[in-house]
Structures are given as C-alpha cells and as structure tokens.
Write an enzyme that holds these catalytic residues in place. Sequence first.
Site, PDB file in Angstrom:
ATOM      1  N   GLU A 117       3.538   3.310   1.166  1.00 21.53           N
ATOM      2  CA  GLU A 117       3.682   2.154   2.048  1.00 21.53           C
ATOM      3  C   GLU A 117       5.040   1.750   2.548  1.00 21.53           C
ATOM      4  OE1 GLU A 117       1.952   2.382  -0.852  1.00 21.53           O
ATOM      5  OE2 GLU A 117      -0.027   2.103  -0.540  1.00 21.53           O
ATOM      6  N   HIS A 135      -6.332  -5.688  -6.539  1.00 22.72           N
ATOM      7  CA  HIS A 135      -6.927  -5.311  -5.358  1.00 22.72           C
ATOM      8  C   HIS A 135      -7.725  -6.650  -4.655  1.00 22.72           C
ATOM      9  CE1 HIS A 135      -6.610  -1.327  -6.571  1.00 22.72           C
ATOM     10  NE2 HIS A 135      -7.030  -0.832  -5.553  1.00 22.72           N
TER      11      HIS A 135
END
Lengths: 333, 322
Positions: free
Chosen positions: A69, A138
């Site tokens: 990322e 998450h």
Amino acid sequence: MNNPQISEETETLRFGQALNRALGDAMRADDRVFLMGEDIALAGGPFGVTRKLLDEFGQRRVRDYPIAEASMVNLAVGAALGGYKPVVEIMFMDFCTLAMDALVNQAAKAHFMFGEQGPVPLVLRTPHGGGLNAGPQHSQCLEAWFAHIPGLIVVCPSNAADAYGLLRAAIDNPNPVVFVENKRLYSAKSEFPANPQPIEIGKARTARSGSDLTIVTYGNTVHLAEQVAKQRADQNIDIEIIDLRSLQPWDETAVLTSLSKTHRLIVLHEATEAFGIGAEIAARMADIGFDELDAPIIRVGAPFMPVPYSVALEAEFGPNAEQLNTAIDRLLL
Amino acid sequence: MPTLKRSAPTRLLLGLYRTMLRIRRVEERLSALFADGTIPGFIHLSIGQESVPAAITHHLTNSDTVAITHRGHGQALAKGINLDAFLAEMMGRASGICQGRGGSMHIADSSVGMLGANGIVAGGIPIAVGSALAHQLDGQGNIAVPYFGDGAIAEGVFHESLNIASLWNLPCLFVCENNGWGEFSKTDDQFSGSLKKLAATYDMDYQFIDALDVAKLSNLAGRMIKAVRKTSRPAILECKVTRHHGHYEGDPQKYRPEEELNQLGGQDPVSHAYDKLITAGIPVSELTELDRQIQAEIDASVAQAMAADHPQFDQAAAGVYA
C-alpha cells in the site's frame, strides 16, 4: 428535497454498481484517469466495484497492484504530479495505516509546500465499517484522521446516487480525496437518476425534514437514523436528518440551519465517538450555534474499544437503534 | 584562447566542473547564511557529493524528472532550478520557488522536472517511480531519477519501489549517494544487504562507482540513462561519496572518527576535477575567472533574496487546496 437529481425517470441501483458506473464514466470522459489496487483488475475488486473495467479499459488503465500500500499511494502521487488522475483502492480502510506517509506527508502537502506549482488530483477509495464480523483490523472507520489533515478532502456517501455523483466529483477535483465507502452499503439498492451528474463536494443533503431534533450523520448510519426517525414519527417525534456526504470540508451552514430550526442536535457515526467527526461538529455548533441550542449536543458513536469479532459483541458495539433512541429520549423527554 | 584545441573530454570536464563548483559555492554561502541566522530551520549540505548530480543531470532534459533528498541542494541546482528563486526560498521569502512555504527540505521546481525534495527519508523514491509510470504512459521516452542516500535503503518503500519498477518495466534510474553515514550512524550498522544483491533479485542492472572522478561517473551515468530510456528497464547506480559536513549544518559530528574527518580533503570531487583540468592545460586564470563569475552570480542572488518581501499569511492559508 431529498435529492433534486432524482426525477421520475429513475431506476434502482446497488451502491457498488453506482461506483462501478462512476469509474467507467470517468475513464471514458478523461484518458488520464486510471485505476490501481489490490485485486481490482482480474478479480474485479474484493467487493466487485471494479468488475469488468479491465475488459473495457485494459491493463494499461486498470492495474492490479502488489500488496504494497505504501508505494501504491506514493506512485499515485507521482503519477498525479505527472498529469494523470489515479484512482487507487485500499482494500480495507484499516490498511491506510500503511500508506499514511503518502497521504499525510506527500499528497496532502505537495500543493501547499511547493508553492502551488501543481495539484495532486488523486482519489483513494476505501471501505470502512463493521458489521461483517471482520474483526479489529478489517472494520475500522478512520475518516476523522484524514479530516484532520489540511490538504485532504474526505467524502462518505450513503446511497447509490450520491456514491456516483460524489465519486465523479472526487475524480474531477484537483486535490487528493479520501473516498470512504461503507462496506455494508455495497449491495444496498437505492434510487438512481437516469442522467447522473457530479455532486458538489462540501454540500450536505437533507435526508429527512423534521422539526423536533436534528440528527447529523453520514454513510451507513444515515439509514439507521432514517429507520429510527420513521419509528419515532409514530410517537409524533419529528426528526430531521442531515446527511453530510462530505466530511472535509463539511457543510457547517446546513447543520447550523437545521439546528436553528430544531434546536436539538445529535451527531451519529459508526466511527469511535472520542475525538471523532462528531466532536468537531459538536464543538463548532456549541460555538456558532450556542444561542440556538435548547439542550446539550449528544454524540452517538462507537465505544472506545477495537471493533470486536464475535457476532454477540459486534451487535452491542453499535451504534444501534437502541443507543440512538436513548439519545433522542435524553433530548426530548 | 586555445578553446579549439581542447579535446571533447576536457570540454566535458570543464562543464561538469562548473556545475560542481557552482553547487559548492552556493552551499558554502548557505553555510555562512545559516551560521549568521539569515537562513532558519535545518539545512543539510551536500559538500563533497557534488559530482553525482552534476554527472547525472548532464544526461537529463527538463522533461525527465528527479525526486531529490533532504541533502538535495546540489541535485536541485544541477537540474536547473533558478538561483534567485532557490535562495529566496532558503530565506523563506515570497519570491522563493515555493513562496517560502517549503524551505531547504521541501524545494521543488516543476518547470525543470524537479518533483520535489523530501523531508521524509526515502519519501521521494516511490513518488519518482510514480513519475516513471507517468512517463511510461506518456510514451515520450522520458525517465525518472530518484536520488537517495544510503540512509534510505532500510526504508520499506525503497524495497517496494524496486519491486514495482521492475515488475512494470518503469523507466527509472535509482541513484544512491552512499556517503557511509545514515544521519549519525554508520551504514553498516543499518543495512545488512547490498544494493548489488537487491538489483540482482529484481533483475536490474547495477553499477558501483567512486564518485571522486566526475568524468568517469558521467560516462557511466550516460550509458545507464541511455539504456533505461531505450529498454524501459530500471537500474541502480551506487555512487561512493564523502560527506564533508555534518548530517545537518551545526552538527558537531562527535560520532565520526577524527581520522576520517582529517582525510576529507583527499575525497573532494571538485578539487579532483580542478587538478585534472590544470593537467589538461586549462590555465589557472580561466578557472579563477570561472569561480569569480559564479561568486558574482551568487552575490547578486543573495542580495535580491535578502531584499525580497516576506510571504503573506493569508496568501499561504489560501494555498492549502488547489
């Protein structure tokens, strides 16, 4: 005045499909728009938002990125400085932590610190929110972090029409935009205009008109507010709901106007209550709207704990109708 | 003047020497202006490392892009940043290239392909790779050069950058100025691998050179840049350099062995080039005149910067968003 763009010629569309349509339309409208993300091309994205875009636009413009990322968002900064309009997807908002330097020190600062030599027109799309028992890493709603950074724009739509219109506006915007998508909304259907247009960033929407109290919210909790407002209408409690749509900048005028009408304010969000978006809104309204307030401003948000995994724990984690009703009762009873 | 008799290598060396000397003289002036308080904040000088940007930039155009480091004055000047705007920025003036908002560590000039300096170690590397992606999409044959020090090679984004540049065939020359010191610590205490092995892992060309000899460095850089342009395969060039000053200006460098500090004079690419020019028959008087011209240019730029207005707060506040 729910949404002035919804005419009689409407269809219903899923939130995720609206985003898909916005991406496709933006890419057709501007060759400089391209997509990068983990599993977005071949697999069509973990939530299907980029489905079939590879088929139409090819690998040049729909790029599967390695699980990395930090460099992905930095590459987007470099490509944006080079005149392109990258739209990157971070698979879960929790993973934005890995790209914080790119967002906070690079994307947000470049226009300012280099003396306005060039904009950084990038969009970072990312899903937030719990409800899928995905657990602490998450499920987080981290939008307040980004709203705290000068130079970033933060958007969070609540329905398919807004998802389309705000994503088109985000891609057109010359600044870096964090575009937050609640993952429970992806499959939700709502009305969609026949000829959808970009929606101005920074303008709230009155999701429901009312006179007794105002709930300011955004994203998925707009629907929680609507559900509760509908129930309370049976008790002659008339609730107004402001869907912020944009969090940075946020529509202070719309919130103040509503407060001036109802004189009672709840700020509702799925994100952690402490030091959150609600804290900012409450503080501003306590300042500029002090004379309009007939009661304390109440925040309803997540407790100060990580999002738990268990079905039983997550249900209680909230925010839920019970917590919102408790807040309403405190203000009106 | 015997200009016509000069060989091509001598003419090349003279040009590189001029670039290096100009960087040296500007940074010496920055050192003095920092010491007397005219320049605030932090500055990190590249004295001793001038050969790298001089040699690299010799082979770049304004359409090629570079991302520079916190020790990036030389990289900026070699790329062609306007000296007036550069010095005004150092002094935080409105006429600075970044309107006084960035300073030494955040200087950029998009008009000459300078993406920006970075206060974050390794921060510019993946941005330059993103610029290389833009070059690839443009298809005009331009390349991107991320400059970085040895202190950046333990950062995660550097490794991610090598991977994606190789995976996507991005036209990118990674240029490491290895001065042996990552801030206040030895490189050997910070990095267990080698750039050579990393290059092999990612299937890239790798070359190492002692940057003392700017002409040799320029030849090598020219070959590598040509190859990157032609093949769009990334490559790594590691240049051994010597940092003559501290990590930051004012750094007492107590961590650095005295023996090393005493030998810095022998590791100077500017005096090395000077000696070679004299040996090649360039008259001392010509080099003295060159130096005088550079100093005069700097004097004039410093004077205009010191006379320039301070930036307006309201204008800065209005510049957060495009």
